[in-house]
Design a protein around this motif. Structure first.
Motif, PDB file in Angstrom:
ATOM      1  N   VAL A  62       0.897  -0.977  -0.166  1.00 27.45           N
ATOM      2  CA  VAL A  62      -0.037  -0.281   0.021  1.00 27.45           C
ATOM      3  C   VAL A  62       0.589   0.912  -0.013  1.00 27.45           C
ATOM      4  O   VAL A  62       1.691   1.148   0.600  1.00 27.45           O
ATOM      5  CB  VAL A  62      -1.105  -0.147   1.339  1.00 27.45           C
ATOM      6  N   ALA A 133      -5.476   3.246   1.163  1.00 25.17           N
ATOM      7  CA  ALA A 133      -5.693   2.661   2.634  1.00 25.17           C
ATOM      8  C   ALA A 133      -6.254   2.699   3.005  1.00 25.17           C
ATOM      9  O   ALA A 133      -6.557   1.739   4.118  1.00 25.17           O
ATOM     10  CB  ALA A 133      -4.031   3.072   2.885  1.00 25.17           C
ATOM     11  N   TYR A 146       1.234  -7.535   4.176  1.00 22.98           N
ATOM     12  CA  TYR A 146       0.791  -6.374   3.752  1.00 22.98           C
ATOM     13  C   TYR A 146       2.046  -5.548   3.720  1.00 22.98           C
ATOM     14  O   TYR A 146       2.404  -5.440   5.232  1.00 22.98           O
ATOM     15  CB  TYR A 146      -0.323  -5.482   4.510  1.00 22.98           C
ATOM     16  N   ILE A 148       3.509  -1.208   3.859  1.00 22.64           N
ATOM     17  CA  ILE A 148       3.407   0.228   3.664  1.00 22.64           C
ATOM     18  C   ILE A 148       4.679   0.419   3.797  1.00 22.64           C
ATOM     19  O   ILE A 148       4.994   1.028   4.906  1.00 22.64           O
ATOM     20  CB  ILE A 148       2.234   0.892   3.770  1.00 22.64           C
ATOM     21  N   ALA A 165      -5.883  -3.102   6.741  1.00 26.14           N
ATOM     22  CA  ALA A 165      -4.423  -4.291   6.174  1.00 26.14           C
ATOM     23  C   ALA A 165      -4.953  -5.147   7.259  1.00 26.14           C
ATOM     24  O   ALA A 165      -5.104  -6.571   7.137  1.00 26.14           O
ATOM     25  CB  ALA A 165      -3.445  -3.163   7.006  1.00 26.14           C
ATOM     26  N   TYR A 166      -6.082  -5.462   8.675  1.00 22.15           N
ATOM     27  CA  TYR A 166      -5.970  -5.940   9.308  1.00 22.15           C
ATOM     28  C   TYR A 166      -7.162  -7.087   8.609  1.00 22.15           C
ATOM     29  O   TYR A 166      -6.540  -8.049   8.948  1.00 22.15           O
ATOM     30  CB  TYR A 166      -6.420  -5.585  10.470  1.00 22.15           C
ATOM     31  N   PHE A 175       1.606  -8.187   9.383  1.00 22.39           N
ATOM     32  CA  PHE A 175       1.862  -6.727   8.707  1.00 22.39           C
ATOM     33  C   PHE A 175       2.711  -6.206   8.873  1.00 22.39           C
ATOM     34  O   PHE A 175       3.517  -6.255   9.651  1.00 22.39           O
ATOM     35  CB  PHE A 175       0.083  -5.949   9.385  1.00 22.39           C
ATOM     36  N   CYS A 177       5.498  -2.055   8.393  1.00 16.16           N
ATOM     37  CA  CYS A 177       5.905  -0.863   7.761  1.00 16.16           C
ATOM     38  C   CYS A 177       6.869   0.079   8.263  1.00 16.16           C
ATOM     39  O   CYS A 177       6.739  -0.330   9.362  1.00 16.16           O
ATOM     40  CB  CYS A 177       4.139  -0.036   8.692  1.00 16.16           C
TER      41      CYS A 177
END
Ligand code: SAM
Length: 260
Positions: A62, A133, A146, A148, A165-166, A175, A177
Motif C-alpha cells: 500500500v 489505504a 501487507y 506500507i 490492513a487487518y 503486516f 510498516c
C-alpha cells in the motif's frame, strides 16, 4: 504557505497529499536517493527480508508509489523460484505470485508501471491499483502479506488504514510498516533536526524546484506518532506479536504485526 497539518483541515489533507505526490512523482526516485544518501534502498531491503516473501504469495503493498518495495519482493520470489527449480518440478511452483501495488496517486503509479516495463517484469505478477489505504478495494482475508513504506504518515486516519490492513490479511498474514520515525539520541537528534528542517527543503528547492512539498514531507514526519505509540495503535487494530526495529537510531522504524 505552510504545509503543516495544523493549518490544514482534516478533509483537505488528502487533497494536499495528492497534490504533493503529483508534484514530486517525476523526481521522486532521484530525490529519495539524494535525501537519504541512498539509504532508503537498504531500509527497503530490510523490510522485504523481514517479510520473507515466497512463490505463490498474494501480497499487497500500500502507498506503493513507484514500485520500489514491490520490485524487491518480486526479485526475492524469483530468486527463490530459480533455486527451487533446481530441486523440484516446475509444476509445484505454478501457483501464481500476485503483488498488488496500491496507491492513491495515479502519477506515482504511472512512473512505477514505466519502471516495471523497463525492468522487464512479467505484468502478470505485478498489478497496479489506484486506491485509498483507508478503504481498500480487496476482499477480506485474501493477502499473505501487507507492506506500507513511507506511506502511513500521509494517510488522514491511520486507524482506518490499520483496520483495513487487518481486514485484508489472511490469518497468519504479516503486516509490515517502514516509516520515518523519531530520533531520541542527544546531539544526533539536533543534527537530524537541522538536516530535516534546513537541508531537505533546500534540496527540494534546488533539485525539484519545489520547496513546499519537501517542507510538507518533513512536517508530516514530526507529526507521526513515536515508535511506542504507533506500536500500540497496531495492537489496537487487532494485530499480535507487535514489535518494531529502529534503523539509524530511529530515523526510520520498521513495525510489524501478525494477524493470528
Ligand atoms: N512506498 C513508496 C516508496 O517507499 O518509495 C512510495 C512512498 S511515497 C513517500 C508515499 C506514497 O503514499 C505516495 O505515492 C502517495 O501517493 C501515497 N499515498 C498517500 N496517501 C495515500 C492513501 N490514503 N492511500 C494510498 N496511498 C497513499
Amino acid at each position: 504557505t505552510s504545509f503543516g497539518f495544523k493549518e490544514v483541515p482534516e478533509e483537505e489533507k488528502s487533497q494536499l497529499v495528492s497534490n504533493v505526490f503529483s508534484s514530486v512523482a517525476k523526481n521522486y526516485d532521484l530525490m529519495n536517493d539524494l535525501m537519504s544518501g541512498g539509504l532508503h534502498r537498504l531500509w527497503k531491503d530490510r523490510l522485504v527480508s523481514k517479510l520473507n516473501p515466497f512463490p505463490g504469495m498474494k501480497h499487497l503493498d500500500v502507498a506503493g508509489g513507484t514500485g520500489d518495495v514491490a520490485f524487491r519482493i518480486l526479485d526475492t520470489v524469483n530468486s527463490i523460484k530459480r533455486r527451487a527449480l533446481q530441486d523440484v518440478l516446475e509444476d509445484d511452483l505454478q501457483e501464481e505470485t500476485r503483488i498488488y501495488v496500491c496507491d492513491i496517486n495515479p502519477n506515482m503509479l504511472n512512473v512505477g508501471k514505466k519502471r516495471a516495463l523497463e525492468r522487464g517484469y512479467p505484468d502478470k505478477s505485478l498489478l497496479w491499483v489506484e486506491g485509498d489505504a483507508e478503504a481498500l478495494c480487496f476482499e477480506d482475508s485474501t493477502m499473505d502479506g501487507y507492506t506500507i513504506a513511507f506511506g502511513i504518515r500521509n494517510v488522514t486516519h491511520i486507524e482506518k488504514a490499520l483496520a483495513e490492513a487487518y481486514r485484508v490479511l489472511k490469518r497468519g498474514g504479516r503486516f509490515l510498516c517502514l516509516e520515518l520515525s523519531h530520533v531520541d539520541i542527544p546531539v544526533f537528534k539536533e543534527l537530524y533536526d537541522y538536516y530535516s528542517f534546513s537541508v531537505i527543503p533546500a534540496i527540494g528547492e534546488l533539485v525539484a524546484g519545489d520547496r513546499g512539498s519537501y517542507q510538507y514531507l518533513v512536517e508530516s514526519v514530526r507529526r507521526f506518532p513515536p515508535q511506542e505509540k504507533f506500536a500500540a495503535m497496531i495492537s489496537d487494530a487487532g494485530f499480535q506479536k507487535v514489535e518494531y526495529e529502529n534503523l539509524v537510531g530511529g530515523v526510520v522504524a520498521i513495525h510489524s504485526g501478525l494477524k493470528i
